[in-house]
Design an enzyme around this catalytic site. Structure first.
Site, PDB file in Angstrom:
ATOM      1  N   ASN A  86       0.866  -1.174   0.000  1.00 51.77           N
ATOM      2  CA  ASN A  86       0.000   0.000   0.000  1.00 51.77           C
ATOM      3  C   ASN A  86       0.912   1.236   0.000  1.00 51.77           C
ATOM      4  OD1 ASN A  86      -2.465  -1.424   0.142  1.00 51.77           O
ATOM      5  ND2 ASN A  86      -2.172  -1.742   2.333  1.00 51.77           N
ATOM      6  N   GLY A  92      -4.368   3.621   1.035  1.00 52.85           N
ATOM      7  CA  GLY A  92      -4.652   3.390   2.448  1.00 52.85           C
ATOM      8  C   GLY A  92      -3.434   3.072   3.287  1.00 52.85           C
ATOM      9  N   HIS A  99       6.611  -1.115   3.754  1.00 54.32           N
ATOM     10  CA  HIS A  99       6.377  -2.507   4.166  1.00 54.32           C
ATOM     11  C   HIS A  99       5.627  -3.230   3.065  1.00 54.32           C
ATOM     12  CE1 HIS A  99       3.128   0.068   5.677  1.00 54.32           C
ATOM     13  NE2 HIS A  99       2.298  -0.946   5.468  1.00 54.32           N
TER      14      HIS A  99
HETATM   15  P1  5GP Z   1      -0.782  -0.403   5.792  1.00 49.29           P
HETATM   16  O1  5GP Z   1      -2.239  -0.118   5.936  1.00 49.29           O
HETATM   17  O2  5GP Z   1       0.073   0.801   6.124  1.00 49.29           O
HETATM   18  O3  5GP Z   1      -0.404  -1.009   4.472  1.00 49.29           O
HETATM   19  O4  5GP Z   1      -0.461  -1.534   6.836  1.00 49.29           O
HETATM   20  C1  5GP Z   1       0.044  -1.344   8.119  1.00 49.29           C
HETATM   21  C2  5GP Z   1       0.018  -2.690   8.804  1.00 49.29           C
HETATM   22  O5  5GP Z   1       0.853  -2.624   9.933  1.00 49.29           O
HETATM   23  C3  5GP Z   1      -1.370  -3.120   9.273  1.00 49.29           C
HETATM   24  O6  5GP Z   1      -1.680  -4.381   8.698  1.00 49.29           O
HETATM   25  C4  5GP Z   1      -1.216  -3.189  10.801  1.00 49.29           C
HETATM   26  O7  5GP Z   1      -1.953  -4.264  11.346  1.00 49.29           O
HETATM   27  C5  5GP Z   1       0.275  -3.357  10.981  1.00 49.29           C
HETATM   28  N1  5GP Z   1       0.829  -2.785  12.190  1.00 49.29           N
HETATM   29  C6  5GP Z   1       0.683  -1.489  12.607  1.00 49.29           C
HETATM   30  N2  5GP Z   1       1.364  -1.283  13.743  1.00 49.29           N
HETATM   31  C7  5GP Z   1       1.967  -2.469  14.043  1.00 49.29           C
HETATM   32  C8  5GP Z   1       2.838  -2.869  15.119  1.00 49.29           C
HETATM   33  O8  5GP Z   1       3.193  -2.111  16.025  1.00 49.29           O
HETATM   34  N3  5GP Z   1       3.268  -4.173  15.102  1.00 49.29           N
HETATM   35  C9  5GP Z   1       2.910  -5.039  14.116  1.00 49.29           C
HETATM   36  N4  5GP Z   1       3.393  -6.295  14.181  1.00 49.29           N
HETATM   37  N5  5GP Z   1       2.104  -4.684  13.082  1.00 49.29           N
HETATM   38  C10 5GP Z   1       1.637  -3.416  13.055  1.00 49.29           C
END
Ligand code: 5GP
Ligand code: ZN
Length: 113
Positions: A86, A92, A99
């Protein structure tokens, strides 16, 4: 390292995570809020905001290779999996540290929402 970045703090092992892969450039750990039976995040150790910042950088290939290793080690090479980055507001992106999601273990719908 950015002090208020959750993923920088995971890389630095200042906050706990379930790390499944690590090499000199990359860390992979279980997503805290999994959307499938297997949900791992593959991140660069360096604080890079998103995929737009790895244009012309071989780090992009290293991250993708790490996704394949993580999926293989999870046992999903044959059955299949999805890799998602993303990137930016419309996609989003919520954590502004690059990541790649590696998602597997159930039939995944296409197209995504
Ligand atoms: P995005 O929406 O930015 O692509 O995804 C962020 C992801 O990071 C989400 O799936 C969320 O569950 C994960 N996430 C956010 N904070 C943390 C954290 O502190 N530890 C872990 N293991 N995952 C996280
Ligand atoms: Zn960071």
């Amino acid at each position: 390292m950015i002090e208020d970045c959750a993923f920088c703090r995971i890389v630095a092992k200042q906050i706990p995570s379930d790390i499944v892969y690590e090499d000199p450039d990359v860390v992979a750990f279980a997503d805290a809020n999994p959307v499938a039976p297997f949900h791992v995040l593959v991140v660069p150790k360096a604080h890079i905001p998103n995929l737009a910042s790895v244009a012309n950088d071989p780090l992009g290939g290293k991250l993708l290779a790490a996704c394949a290793i993580v999926a293989r080690d999870g046992g999903y090479t044959e059955r299949g999996y999805r890799v998602v980055a993303n990137t930016g507001r419309d996609a989003g992106q919520t954590v502004i540290h690059l990541h790649l999601h590696v998602i597997a273990g159930r039939q995944l719908a296409w197209p995504p929402g």
